[in-house]
Design an enzyme around this catalytic site. Sequence first.
Site, short mmCIF file in Angstrom:
data_model
loop_
_atom_site.label_atom_id
_atom_site.label_comp_id
_atom_site.label_asym_id
_atom_site.label_seq_id
_atom_site.Cartn_x
_atom_site.Cartn_y
_atom_site.Cartn_z
CG ASN A 115 -2.02 1.08 1.10
OD1 ASN A 115 -2.16 1.75 0.08
ND2 ASN A 115 -2.77 1.27 2.17
CG ASP A 116 1.36 3.37 3.61
OD1 ASP A 116 0.33 3.88 3.14
OD2 ASP A 116 1.46 3.01 4.79
CB VAL A 117 6.07 0.55 -0.39
CG1 VAL A 117 6.42 0.44 1.08
CG2 VAL A 117 5.33 -0.69 -0.87
#
Length: 464
Positions: free
Chosen positions: A388-390
Amino acid sequence: MTDNAVLLSLCYLVSGILFILCLRGLSGPESARRGIVLGEIGMFIAVVGTLLHKDIIRYDWIIAGMVLGSGIGIAISGWIPMTKMPERIAFSHAFGGLATGLVGIAAYMREGEQLTYFKMGALGFETFLGLLTFTGSIMAYGKLQGVISGAPVTWKGQNFINIGLFFGALVAIGVLVVHRELVQVFFAVAGTGLALGVMAVLPIGGADMPVVISLLNSYAGLAACATGFALGSQILIISGALDGSSGFLLSMLMSKAMNRSFGNIVFGAFGTAIEPGAAAPGQAGRSYNEATVEDAGAVLKASQSVIFVPGYGMAVSQAQHAVRDLAAALERRGVEVKYAIHPVAGRMPGHMNVLLAEANVPYDKLFDLDAINDDFARTDAVIIVGANDVVNPAAKKDPSSPIYGMPVFNVEQSRSVIVLKRSMNPGFSGVENELFFQPNTMMVLGDAKKTLLAMIAELKEGGH
């Protein structure tokens, strides 16, 4: 020196060298297994050497402890799956810190006023940091396991309270150095350590857990080093210093990979409370391209190059073997396959590397962010497995995003992006991901492992 003392010093010297070689081996995936073996041999030699110490006159309790501990260790290693390694590591840190704290308490109760100024200081620091590691690791375990909310738990004035407790404990240790007879002050230091471990980790969001685990490892090492000074044990000083410094350096590197400072991690409260299945603020009403396995299969059949980006979702669904099998199916069709590994993907340092190694994915196909980021623009398809964030473009474009400035993969530059995800829930940190709504992204919702297996079957049906 007696022959016994010479042998003990020699054992500790060899152990120290092996511990250093262990850390060197752990610097790369290809040498990591050898590094672990060297570390195990070093620890075995250190334990055997310690058992030869002249002050040991009875072995019954020691043997009982070794049998019990070995039994628990063997059971844990056989029972806990690789996908639960973050939780297991946090749990291990907890009991390492507890052991250190109890040794400090026992040493103080035994020697008390006979302690030198230096040993009293080391003992106080050991007890405080060991018990802080214990409760802090329990909190980290609870967040990773889902027993405690992964979102930050904050309250008014928390930072001032935590800082006050920390420096108050240091002042109390200073008082103990001068007045070693103040038992109440010693146990106040111990209690402060227990309380601060809880209060310092609760406000930290789940997105920062990889750094927190690494930092707690550093605390455990520093506590062990202080134990060595308090007890006059060279091997504890050496191993604790190595553990503490390496954990601290790893935390620094991971903070850099997230483009965040230590202060931002400890006090930043990164992450929001999103209920399972709920949409993040701003997602309601937004359209995304929900695709089927057949749609994803058609894209893969037309691709010549594919990059897998694994994340925590791969661990949750235990899909690492399915990822390997899909990669093998693609390679049989002549597709070039690579894996992009972000430094903070997952819930512990090296989490994705460990899972993919378990699935026998070749090391030479794993690439870190700097080595592979330019390849996305030349890649036909990217398969994101629970990350997700990466992969969130907001880290590069949106100054208002809490992850702004964090280095991320340029997955949006590839021709097609296939996201395997359980739902449109934004995940552990609660940060909305713009990638999911871009025109070249297809969302294949559902359990990642089942989806990957269905994609393998789709490729087989398509033939060569």
